[in-house]
Write a protein that holds these residues in place. Structure first.
Motif, PDB file in Angstrom:
ATOM      1  N   LEU A 138      -2.832   4.207  14.716  1.00 61.11           N
ATOM      2  CA  LEU A 138      -1.512   4.662  15.162  1.00 61.11           C
ATOM      3  C   LEU A 138      -1.342   6.169  15.024  1.00 61.11           C
ATOM      4  O   LEU A 138      -0.468   6.758  15.671  1.00 61.11           O
ATOM      5  CB  LEU A 138      -0.413   3.943  14.358  1.00 61.11           C
ATOM      6  N   ILE A 139      -2.161   6.808  14.171  1.00 62.72           N
ATOM      7  CA  ILE A 139      -2.008   8.254  13.965  1.00 62.72           C
ATOM      8  C   ILE A 139      -3.224   9.059  14.415  1.00 62.72           C
ATOM      9  O   ILE A 139      -3.171  10.287  14.449  1.00 62.72           O
ATOM     10  CB  ILE A 139      -1.696   8.590  12.493  1.00 62.72           C
ATOM     11  N   LYS A 140      -4.319   8.394  14.746  1.00 61.81           N
ATOM     12  CA  LYS A 140      -5.551   9.124  15.047  1.00 61.81           C
ATOM     13  C   LYS A 140      -5.394  10.076  16.227  1.00 61.81           C
ATOM     14  O   LYS A 140      -6.056  11.105  16.297  1.00 61.81           O
ATOM     15  CB  LYS A 140      -6.706   8.155  15.294  1.00 61.81           C
ATOM     16  N   GLY A 141      -4.479   9.749  17.148  1.00 60.78           N
ATOM     17  CA  GLY A 141      -4.261  10.614  18.300  1.00 60.78           C
ATOM     18  C   GLY A 141      -3.636  11.949  17.932  1.00 60.78           C
ATOM     19  O   GLY A 141      -3.628  12.883  18.739  1.00 60.78           O
ATOM     20  N   ARG A 142      -3.096  12.059  16.728  1.00 61.17           N
ATOM     21  CA  ARG A 142      -2.474  13.311  16.290  1.00 61.17           C
ATOM     22  C   ARG A 142      -3.480  14.232  15.599  1.00 61.17           C
ATOM     23  O   ARG A 142      -3.123  15.323  15.157  1.00 61.17           O
ATOM     24  CB  ARG A 142      -1.316  13.014  15.328  1.00 61.17           C
TER      25      ARG A 142
ATOM     26  N   TYR B 282      -7.833  -4.091   1.664  1.00 60.64           N
ATOM     27  CA  TYR B 282      -7.063  -4.218   2.898  1.00 60.64           C
ATOM     28  C   TYR B 282      -7.669  -3.360   4.012  1.00 60.64           C
ATOM     29  O   TYR B 282      -6.950  -2.717   4.778  1.00 60.64           O
ATOM     30  CB  TYR B 282      -5.610  -3.784   2.649  1.00 60.64           C
ATOM     31  N   GLN B 283      -8.971  -3.377   4.099  1.00 62.33           N
ATOM     32  CA  GLN B 283      -9.654  -2.469   5.027  1.00 62.33           C
ATOM     33  C   GLN B 283      -9.172  -2.628   6.464  1.00 62.33           C
ATOM     34  O   GLN B 283      -8.896  -1.634   7.156  1.00 62.33           O
ATOM     35  CB  GLN B 283     -11.168  -2.678   4.960  1.00 62.33           C
ATOM     36  N   GLN B 284      -9.061  -3.856   6.946  1.00 60.86           N
ATOM     37  CA  GLN B 284      -8.683  -4.072   8.338  1.00 60.86           C
ATOM     38  C   GLN B 284      -7.277  -3.566   8.622  1.00 60.86           C
ATOM     39  O   GLN B 284      -7.029  -2.939   9.667  1.00 60.86           O
ATOM     40  CB  GLN B 284      -8.777  -5.567   8.692  1.00 60.86           C
TER      41      GLN B 284
ATOM     42  N   ARG C  85       5.623   2.591   0.678  1.00 61.39           N
ATOM     43  CA  ARG C  85       5.243   3.891   0.125  1.00 61.39           C
ATOM     44  C   ARG C  85       5.618   5.061   1.026  1.00 61.39           C
ATOM     45  O   ARG C  85       5.375   6.204   0.677  1.00 61.39           O
ATOM     46  CB  ARG C  85       3.731   3.920  -0.143  1.00 61.39           C
ATOM     47  N   GLY C  86       6.178   4.778   2.173  1.00 62.75           N
ATOM     48  CA  GLY C  86       6.696   5.846   3.010  1.00 62.75           C
ATOM     49  C   GLY C  86       5.764   6.379   4.075  1.00 62.75           C
ATOM     50  O   GLY C  86       6.201   7.064   4.984  1.00 62.75           O
ATOM     51  N   SER C  87       4.473   6.087   4.013  1.00 61.34           N
ATOM     52  CA  SER C  87       3.536   6.586   5.020  1.00 61.34           C
ATOM     53  C   SER C  87       3.235   5.492   6.041  1.00 61.34           C
ATOM     54  O   SER C  87       3.715   4.357   5.925  1.00 61.34           O
ATOM     55  CB  SER C  87       2.229   7.024   4.357  1.00 61.34           C
ATOM     56  N   ILE C  88       2.406   5.817   7.038  1.00 59.71           N
ATOM     57  CA  ILE C  88       2.022   4.828   8.048  1.00 59.71           C
ATOM     58  C   ILE C  88       1.258   3.674   7.409  1.00 59.71           C
ATOM     59  O   ILE C  88       1.218   2.559   7.918  1.00 59.71           O
ATOM     60  CB  ILE C  88       1.184   5.491   9.167  1.00 59.71           C
ATOM     61  N   PHE C  89       0.654   3.931   6.235  1.00 61.14           N
ATOM     62  CA  PHE C  89      -0.079   2.903   5.498  1.00 61.14           C
ATOM     63  C   PHE C  89       0.800   2.262   4.408  1.00 61.14           C
ATOM     64  O   PHE C  89       0.330   1.420   3.647  1.00 61.14           O
ATOM     65  CB  PHE C  89      -1.316   3.509   4.829  1.00 61.14           C
ATOM     66  N   GLY C  90       2.053   2.681   4.329  1.00 60.57           N
ATOM     67  CA  GLY C  90       2.876   2.382   3.159  1.00 60.57           C
ATOM     68  C   GLY C  90       3.245   0.935   2.941  1.00 60.57           C
ATOM     69  O   GLY C  90       3.594   0.542   1.824  1.00 60.57           O
ATOM     70  N   HIS C  91       3.212   0.111   3.963  1.00 61.97           N
ATOM     71  CA  HIS C  91       3.615  -1.286   3.818  1.00 61.97           C
ATOM     72  C   HIS C  91       2.477  -2.188   3.349  1.00 61.97           C
ATOM     73  O   HIS C  91       2.716  -3.311   2.899  1.00 61.97           O
ATOM     74  CB  HIS C  91       4.095  -1.812   5.163  1.00 61.97           C
ATOM     75  N   ILE C  92       1.237  -1.690   3.425  1.00 63.95           N
ATOM     76  CA  ILE C  92       0.075  -2.553   3.200  1.00 63.95           C
ATOM     77  C   ILE C  92      -0.012  -2.977   1.738  1.00 63.95           C
ATOM     78  O   ILE C  92       0.043  -2.160   0.831  1.00 63.95           O
ATOM     79  CB  ILE C  92      -1.223  -1.849   3.634  1.00 63.95           C
ATOM     80  N   GLY C  93      -0.124  -4.286   1.536  1.00 65.35           N
ATOM     81  CA  GLY C  93      -0.228  -4.819   0.179  1.00 65.35           C
ATOM     82  C   GLY C  93       1.094  -4.949  -0.536  1.00 65.35           C
ATOM     83  O   GLY C  93       1.138  -5.341  -1.709  1.00 65.35           O
ATOM     84  N   LEU C  94       2.193  -4.635   0.132  1.00 67.78           N
ATOM     85  CA  LEU C  94       3.517  -4.704  -0.479  1.00 67.78           C
ATOM     86  C   LEU C  94       4.417  -5.649   0.313  1.00 67.78           C
ATOM     87  O   LEU C  94       4.121  -6.001   1.447  1.00 67.78           O
ATOM     88  CB  LEU C  94       4.158  -3.314  -0.530  1.00 67.78           C
ATOM     89  N   ASN C  95       5.532  -6.018  -0.295  1.00 60.87           N
ATOM     90  CA  ASN C  95       6.526  -6.860   0.362  1.00 60.87           C
ATOM     91  C   ASN C  95       7.712  -5.974   0.723  1.00 60.87           C
ATOM     92  O   ASN C  95       8.603  -5.757  -0.091  1.00 60.87           O
ATOM     93  CB  ASN C  95       6.956  -8.004  -0.561  1.00 60.87           C
ATOM     94  N   ALA C  96       7.692  -5.442   1.922  1.00 56.31           N
ATOM     95  CA  ALA C  96       8.707  -4.467   2.323  1.00 56.31           C
ATOM     96  C   ALA C  96      10.090  -5.104   2.393  1.00 56.31           C
ATOM     97  O   ALA C  96      10.257  -6.230   2.866  1.00 56.31           O
ATOM     98  CB  ALA C  96       8.337  -3.854   3.671  1.00 56.31           C
ATOM     99  N   SER C  97      11.091  -4.375   1.905  1.00 52.40           N
ATOM    100  CA  SER C  97      12.478  -4.829   1.971  1.00 52.40           C
ATOM    101  C   SER C  97      13.044  -4.579   3.361  1.00 52.40           C
ATOM    102  O   SER C  97      12.623  -3.646   4.051  1.00 52.40           O
ATOM    103  CB  SER C  97      13.333  -4.081   0.950  1.00 52.40           C
TER     104      SER C  97
ATOM    105  N   GLU D  31      -6.159  -0.609  11.290  1.00 51.30           N
ATOM    106  CA  GLU D  31      -5.131  -0.804  12.314  1.00 51.30           C
ATOM    107  C   GLU D  31      -4.046   0.262  12.201  1.00 51.30           C
ATOM    108  O   GLU D  31      -3.562   0.795  13.213  1.00 51.30           O
ATOM    109  CB  GLU D  31      -4.518  -2.198  12.172  1.00 51.30           C
ATOM    110  N   ALA D  32      -3.649   0.590  10.971  1.00 55.91           N
ATOM    111  CA  ALA D  32      -2.631   1.621  10.780  1.00 55.91           C
ATOM    112  C   ALA D  32      -3.161   2.991  11.181  1.00 55.91           C
ATOM    113  O   ALA D  32      -2.442   3.796  11.786  1.00 55.91           O
ATOM    114  CB  ALA D  32      -2.174   1.635   9.318  1.00 55.91           C
TER     115      ALA D  32
END
Length: 350
Positions: free
Chosen positions: A271-275, A261-263, A177-189, A267-268
């Motif tokens: 990766l961005i909370k510091g911003r 997919y809470q966990q 989906r393009g965001s830092i969370f975008g791969h979750i629940g999907l099969n990335a190419s 985790e994702a």
């Protein structure tokens, strides 16, 4: 005896008749990258391929061939049966059009099952894709969906595509989906799979009057979008979708399913909370940890994604964007269709 065909000949054959493609490489190779629409009937499975490869390196070519022949002989009846069940014309291929596809084609020919073999295998196909994709005769006009996170851009594209509009769903092809969370629940190419799927979709859109797609970044997850599509994005008619905050949150909850997919989302998020400003970042994290996803998503939009989007909104170029302010994704889809109609475009069957 079987006939060798080039990738160029394959493309021409596919224009005129149905041709079933069979990838005879191992399942993991097939999963990594294949010609879209192909079946997988492996000569060797992953374990067998590894065993033969080890023999080749440690003992020699003859030992590897003898072991390969023994494995193939044992599975021959089942292998032939699978091909007999496939009706119509067939073509087989492996990585470079070498031993595995030659063995498969030869055995099948001896059993009176005619197949063609693709010269150069998937390696030649990938070269053809990369050399040819930019030269496809794509429409001059494009309509590009912009909007804040959660405005249902992908949902609108899917609805339009189901109704026959010439849509290019880059996130769907990328499996991301393009965001830092975008791969979750999907099969990335991976890049090879994305390029192959993109090429096949663009071929379908060659003679469309226009293309509708989303304003993606150069990177979607780990894949890279070709430059010519980025140029098409910048020249296209920009349609900006605007939805109320509550509807955006609802759409994100529906698309991303954080309760499942809470966990992974936690985790994702790390990766961005510091911003994000520290007290706000802590509060967002607490919402996500305690399962209060709507509250966490609202704060992420207000304090991270919306400011980030607004900062890059200067991407609109020569013409003013067309803004669509609606209450729901369905209304957004209807509004986009109306824009296309008003521009004198006709819905196609692409």
């Amino acid at each position: 005896m079987f006939q060798d065909i080039t990738v160029e000949e394959l493309m021409e054959l596919q224009r005129n008749k149905k041709l079933t493609l069979i990838d005879v490489r191992s399942p993991s190779e097939y999963t990594d990258a294949t010609i879209p629409g192909s079946l997988n009937i492996p000569v060797f499975n992953d374990e067998e391929r590894a065993e033969i490869g080890t023999l080749y390196k440690q003992v020699g070519v003859d030992a590897a061939k003898e072991r390969g022949l023994a494995i193939m002989s044992a599975k021959l009846p089942a292998f032939v049966k699978q091909f007999k069940e496939i009706e119509g014309d067939k073509a087989v291929y492996c990585w470079r059009g070498g031993m595995r596809s030659r063995t498969a084609a030869t055995v099948l020919s001896l059993m009176d099952i005619h197949v063609s073999r693709i010269s150069g295998g998937i390696k030649a196909y990938r070269k053809y894709v990369l050399d040819t994709m930019e030269r496809l005769k794509l429409p001059d006009e494009s309509f590009v969906l912009h909007g804040l996170t959660g405005t249902g851009k992908t949902a609108v594209l899917k609805q339009l595509q189901e109704e026959g509009y010439p849509v290019l769903d880059l996130e769907g092809l990328a499996g991301h989906r393009g965001s830092i969370f975008g791969h979750i629940g999907l099969n990335a190419s991976n890049q090879k799979s994305f390029d192959a799927k993109l090429f096949e979709r663009l071929k379908q859109l060659e003679h469309a009057p226009y293309i509708v797609f989303e304003a993606e970044s150069k990177r979607i997850g780990k894949i890279v979008v070709p430059d010519f599509l980025m140029q098409m994005k910048e020249k296209g008619v920009a349609i900006v979708l605007e939805l109320p905050m509550e509807e955006r949150i609802r759409q994100i909850m529906e698309d991303y399913r954080p309760e499942e997919y809470q966990q992974q989302y936690l985790e994702a998020y790390r990766l961005i909370k510091g911003r994000i400003h520290t007290p706000i970042a802590a509060e967002i994290g607490k919402h996500l940890e305690e399962g209060r996803f709507a509250e966490g998503i609202r704060m992420l939009l207000e304090h991270y994604y919306d400011p980030k989007y607004n900062y890059t909104a200067s991407q609109y170029q020569d013409s003013e964007p067309v803004t669509v302010s609606v209450r729901s994704v369905n209304e957004a889809a209807d509004a986009v269709k109306e824009i296309l109609t008003k521009r004198g475009q006709l819905k196609t069957g692409a």
